[in-house]
Write an enzyme that holds these catalytic residues in place. Sequence first.
Site, PDB file in Angstrom:
ATOM      1  N   ARG A   2       0.856  -1.186   0.000  1.00  0.00           N
ATOM      2  CA  ARG A   2       0.000   0.000   0.000  1.00  0.00           C
ATOM      3  C   ARG A   2       0.894   1.239   0.000  1.00  0.00           C
ATOM      4  O   ARG A   2       2.005   1.224   0.525  1.00  0.00           O
ATOM      5  CB  ARG A   2      -0.905   0.022   1.236  1.00  0.00           C
ATOM      6  CG  ARG A   2      -1.860   1.229   1.278  1.00  0.00           C
ATOM      7  CD  ARG A   2      -2.687   1.228   2.559  1.00  0.00           C
ATOM      8  NE  ARG A   2      -3.625   2.341   2.594  1.00  0.00           N
ATOM      9  CZ  ARG A   2      -3.426   3.482   3.242  1.00  0.00           C
ATOM     10  NH1 ARG A   2      -2.291   3.680   3.913  1.00  0.00           N
ATOM     11  NH2 ARG A   2      -4.335   4.431   3.232  1.00  0.00           N
ATOM     12  N   HIS A   3       0.394   2.304  -0.579  1.00  0.00           N
ATOM     13  CA  HIS A   3       1.123   3.576  -0.591  1.00  0.00           C
ATOM     14  C   HIS A   3       1.383   4.080   0.827  1.00  0.00           C
ATOM     15  O   HIS A   3       0.765   3.624   1.798  1.00  0.00           O
ATOM     16  CB  HIS A   3       0.337   4.627  -1.381  1.00  0.00           C
ATOM     17  CG  HIS A   3      -1.031   4.885  -0.832  1.00  0.00           C
ATOM     18  ND1 HIS A   3      -1.254   5.688   0.271  1.00  0.00           N
ATOM     19  CD2 HIS A   3      -2.254   4.431  -1.210  1.00  0.00           C
ATOM     20  CE1 HIS A   3      -2.540   5.742   0.535  1.00  0.00           C
ATOM     21  NE2 HIS A   3      -3.177   4.978  -0.340  1.00  0.00           N
ATOM     22  N   ARG A  63      -0.594   9.203  -4.815  1.00  0.00           N
ATOM     23  CA  ARG A  63      -0.053   8.634  -3.587  1.00  0.00           C
ATOM     24  C   ARG A  63       0.607   7.272  -3.816  1.00  0.00           C
ATOM     25  O   ARG A  63       1.610   6.953  -3.186  1.00  0.00           O
ATOM     26  CB  ARG A  63      -1.154   8.540  -2.515  1.00  0.00           C
ATOM     27  CG  ARG A  63      -2.392   7.764  -2.930  1.00  0.00           C
ATOM     28  CD  ARG A  63      -3.547   8.073  -1.994  1.00  0.00           C
ATOM     29  NE  ARG A  63      -4.745   7.261  -2.237  1.00  0.00           N
ATOM     30  CZ  ARG A  63      -5.703   7.590  -3.089  1.00  0.00           C
ATOM     31  NH1 ARG A  63      -5.611   8.690  -3.822  1.00  0.00           N
ATOM     32  NH2 ARG A  63      -6.776   6.813  -3.212  1.00  0.00           N
ATOM     33  N   GLU A  95      -7.761   2.747  -6.835  1.00  0.00           N
ATOM     34  CA  GLU A  95      -8.641   2.485  -5.694  1.00  0.00           C
ATOM     35  C   GLU A  95     -10.096   2.472  -6.152  1.00  0.00           C
ATOM     36  O   GLU A  95     -10.424   2.895  -7.268  1.00  0.00           O
ATOM     37  CB  GLU A  95      -8.405   3.558  -4.608  1.00  0.00           C
ATOM     38  CG  GLU A  95      -9.197   3.379  -3.321  1.00  0.00           C
ATOM     39  CD  GLU A  95      -8.947   2.062  -2.593  1.00  0.00           C
ATOM     40  OE1 GLU A  95      -9.356   1.014  -3.143  1.00  0.00           O
ATOM     41  OE2 GLU A  95      -8.400   2.074  -1.470  1.00  0.00           O
TER      42      GLU A  95
END
Length: 203
Positions: free
Chosen positions: A8-9, A59, A83
């Site tokens: 994940r970022h 991001r 997302e």
Amino acid sequence: MLELIVIRHGQSTADIEKRYEGRADFELTDLGRAQAYKAAKWIYEKFKIDLIISSPLKRAAETAEIIGGEIGKVVKYDDGLMEWNNGILQGLLIKEAEKKYPMPKGGRKYYDRIEKGESAIEFRARAEAFLAKLIDKYNVEEKDKRILIVSHGGMISMLFQSFLDLSINCKVSAASADTGIHIWRISDNRRIIVKINSQEHLL
């Protein structure tokens, strides 16, 4: 063997402002960038990465570029890793969204689209399509591949469910903290979960 390192970022400005992200294109915070550099160092020391694929949202893209720069790999972008399209909720303060667009009684059905967004089943289908294409392309028995995927918490949960062939309405998901690292492996047609949401690089 095909090994997927899914991350994940790092922390985004929306995380600290307590806003819904989704397709809203928030950048990393300074802390988020520091998290990405720590993840990059950990990955560089432990793995030989063959390919980096990332969501194009800022991001995730910045997280991927930081890692790519540290390990010497060019980042490829895929819209399939974006997302959840949360439509009218994107960018709103969570408190504001709860007042303006309260959750329907009994929750939102997985086949119902949020206004201007996508349904859970469409989101899952997108994850399934991305993963199936990736596995078909790179799961070649005679050559091991290790691919780094940089995405978002919701998408990582959908990829996790897809990887394990879980149903769309199952109650199992994978938590993903800032730069949480997951390691999934396909070997001899077995699907193996090696790590879930590891943050040892931040310790």
